[in-house]
Design a protein around this motif. Sequence first.
Motif, PDB file in Angstrom:
ATOM      1  N   ASN A 164       0.821  -1.213   0.000  1.00 12.21           N
ATOM      2  CA  ASN A 164       0.000   0.000   0.000  1.00 12.21           C
ATOM      3  C   ASN A 164       0.856   1.265   0.000  1.00 12.21           C
ATOM      4  O   ASN A 164       0.431   2.297   0.492  1.00 12.21           O
ATOM      5  CB  ASN A 164      -0.975  -0.006   1.174  1.00 12.21           C
ATOM      6  CG  ASN A 164      -0.259  -0.026   2.518  1.00 12.21           C
ATOM      7  OD1 ASN A 164       0.950  -0.197   2.567  1.00 12.21           O
ATOM      8  ND2 ASN A 164      -1.003   0.151   3.584  1.00 12.21           N
ATOM      9  N   HIS A 165       2.072   1.148  -0.561  1.00 13.06           N
ATOM     10  CA  HIS A 165       2.995   2.289  -0.602  1.00 13.06           C
ATOM     11  C   HIS A 165       3.474   2.584  -2.019  1.00 13.06           C
ATOM     12  O   HIS A 165       3.633   1.682  -2.828  1.00 13.06           O
ATOM     13  CB  HIS A 165       4.238   2.022   0.258  1.00 13.06           C
ATOM     14  CG  HIS A 165       3.960   1.953   1.702  1.00 13.06           C
ATOM     15  ND1 HIS A 165       3.600   0.783   2.328  1.00 13.06           N
ATOM     16  CD2 HIS A 165       3.969   2.905   2.654  1.00 13.06           C
ATOM     17  CE1 HIS A 165       3.414   1.015   3.610  1.00 13.06           C
ATOM     18  NE2 HIS A 165       3.628   2.301   3.832  1.00 13.06           N
ATOM     19  N   ALA A 166       3.729   3.841  -2.236  1.00 12.23           N
ATOM     20  CA  ALA A 166       4.459   4.281  -3.427  1.00 12.23           C
ATOM     21  C   ALA A 166       5.758   4.880  -2.899  1.00 12.23           C
ATOM     22  O   ALA A 166       5.731   5.753  -2.032  1.00 12.23           O
ATOM     23  CB  ALA A 166       3.662   5.323  -4.203  1.00 12.23           C
ATOM     24  N   THR A 167       6.877   4.359  -3.380  1.00 11.33           N
ATOM     25  CA  THR A 167       8.178   4.736  -2.846  1.00 11.33           C
ATOM     26  C   THR A 167       9.070   5.296  -3.935  1.00 11.33           C
ATOM     27  O   THR A 167       9.174   4.712  -5.022  1.00 11.33           O
ATOM     28  CB  THR A 167       8.871   3.506  -2.214  1.00 11.33           C
ATOM     29  OG1 THR A 167       7.988   2.927  -1.250  1.00 11.33           O
ATOM     30  CG2 THR A 167      10.179   3.876  -1.554  1.00 11.33           C
ATOM     31  N   ILE A 168       9.729   6.412  -3.641  1.00 12.70           N
ATOM     32  CA  ILE A 168      10.700   6.988  -4.571  1.00 12.70           C
ATOM     33  C   ILE A 168      11.950   6.116  -4.539  1.00 12.70           C
ATOM     34  O   ILE A 168      12.541   5.907  -3.484  1.00 12.70           O
ATOM     35  CB  ILE A 168      11.042   8.451  -4.194  1.00 12.70           C
ATOM     36  CG1 ILE A 168       9.768   9.295  -4.122  1.00 12.70           C
ATOM     37  CG2 ILE A 168      12.068   9.031  -5.158  1.00 12.70           C
ATOM     38  CD1 ILE A 168       8.970   9.352  -5.394  1.00 12.70           C
ATOM     39  N   LEU A 169      12.364   5.636  -5.706  1.00 14.48           N
ATOM     40  CA  LEU A 169      13.457   4.672  -5.784  1.00 14.48           C
ATOM     41  C   LEU A 169      14.803   5.269  -6.179  1.00 14.48           C
ATOM     42  O   LEU A 169      15.829   4.635  -5.969  1.00 14.48           O
ATOM     43  CB  LEU A 169      13.096   3.549  -6.761  1.00 14.48           C
ATOM     44  CG  LEU A 169      11.827   2.759  -6.409  1.00 14.48           C
ATOM     45  CD1 LEU A 169      11.506   1.769  -7.526  1.00 14.48           C
ATOM     46  CD2 LEU A 169      11.986   2.044  -5.079  1.00 14.48           C
ATOM     47  N   THR A 170      14.808   6.440  -6.814  1.00  2.00           N
ATOM     48  CA  THR A 170      16.080   7.042  -7.230  1.00  2.00           C
ATOM     49  C   THR A 170      16.082   8.530  -6.948  1.00  2.00           C
ATOM     50  O   THR A 170      15.034   9.184  -6.931  1.00  2.00           O
ATOM     51  CB  THR A 170      16.350   6.844  -8.744  1.00  2.00           C
ATOM     52  OG1 THR A 170      15.320   7.453  -9.495  1.00  2.00           O
ATOM     53  CG2 THR A 170      16.469   5.370  -9.092  1.00  2.00           C
ATOM     54  N   GLN A 171      17.265   9.063  -6.744  1.00  3.18           N
ATOM     55  CA  GLN A 171      17.465  10.495  -6.520  1.00  3.18           C
ATOM     56  C   GLN A 171      17.697  11.202  -7.856  1.00  3.18           C
ATOM     57  O   GLN A 171      18.196  10.596  -8.797  1.00  3.18           O
ATOM     58  CB  GLN A 171      18.707  10.734  -5.626  1.00  3.18           C
ATOM     59  CG  GLN A 171      18.548  10.254  -4.207  1.00  3.18           C
ATOM     60  CD  GLN A 171      17.527  11.105  -3.463  1.00  3.18           C
ATOM     61  OE1 GLN A 171      17.344  12.281  -3.723  1.00  3.18           O
ATOM     62  NE2 GLN A 171      16.857  10.481  -2.512  1.00  3.18           N
ATOM     63  N   PRO A 172      17.383  12.482  -7.925  1.00  4.02           N
ATOM     64  CA  PRO A 172      17.752  13.242  -9.119  1.00  4.02           C
ATOM     65  C   PRO A 172      19.279  13.236  -9.301  1.00  4.02           C
ATOM     66  O   PRO A 172      20.024  13.095  -8.335  1.00  4.02           O
ATOM     67  CB  PRO A 172      17.257  14.650  -8.819  1.00  4.02           C
ATOM     68  CG  PRO A 172      16.177  14.457  -7.806  1.00  4.02           C
ATOM     69  CD  PRO A 172      16.606  13.265  -6.983  1.00  4.02           C
ATOM     70  N   MET A 173      19.716  13.417 -10.527  1.00  4.94           N
ATOM     71  CA  MET A 173      21.139  13.371 -10.860  1.00  4.94           C
ATOM     72  C   MET A 173      21.832  14.690 -10.602  1.00  4.94           C
ATOM     73  O   MET A 173      23.036  14.791 -10.814  1.00  4.94           O
ATOM     74  CB  MET A 173      21.318  12.955 -12.326  1.00  4.94           C
ATOM     75  CG  MET A 173      20.801  11.562 -12.618  1.00  4.94           C
ATOM     76  SD  MET A 173      20.839  11.153 -14.378  1.00  4.94           S
ATOM     77  CE  MET A 173      22.593  10.966 -14.639  1.00  4.94           C
ATOM     78  N   ILE A 174      21.121  15.726 -10.156  1.00  7.92           N
ATOM     79  CA  ILE A 174      21.751  17.032  -9.925  1.00  7.92           C
ATOM     80  C   ILE A 174      22.019  17.241  -8.456  1.00  7.92           C
ATOM     81  O   ILE A 174      21.569  16.585  -7.586  1.00  7.92           O
ATOM     82  CB  ILE A 174      20.885  18.185 -10.461  1.00  7.92           C
ATOM     83  CG1 ILE A 174      19.500  18.152  -9.834  1.00  7.92           C
ATOM     84  CG2 ILE A 174      20.839  18.147 -11.951  1.00  7.92           C
ATOM     85  CD1 ILE A 174      18.659  19.373 -10.165  1.00  7.92           C
TER      86      ILE A 174
END
Length: 139
Positions: free
Chosen positions: A129-139
């Motif tokens: 029941n989660h949406a998770t950010i998997l990567t960071q921006p490249m900047i």
Amino acid sequence: MLNPSIFLQMEQGKLGENYDLTQVIDAIPWNQDSLITAITQDIKTKDVLMLAWVNRDALLETLTTKQVCYWSRSRQCLWRKGESSGHRQKLVEARLDCDGDSILFLVEQSGAACHTYRPNCFYIGLVGNHATILTQPMI
């Protein structure tokens, strides 16, 4: 002249057999907005970078210039990837799927593929029941 049977002919095609590109493009079953989906994949890592749309003009420009061009549905104009950000996609190979209604662009990606400056657009994981950010921006 539309010739959807060319895709049926190609189903039976032998390795290395060639077909006229203009006939193939003419037979693409463009949707009601004259678009097909474009999946973009990094040629080296095989990561799927993004999904976008192309019309005939975007496809022909991409094949001619080897710089990927899409159709922006939000702006209603050609969208030359990296034109403002500098994060370009150099076309290495283009492939249509078996019935011609989607295209795969194999590219050399320079910089981030996503407008969020992440390596690709698929950075939101859906688990339980989660949406998770998997990567960071490249900047």
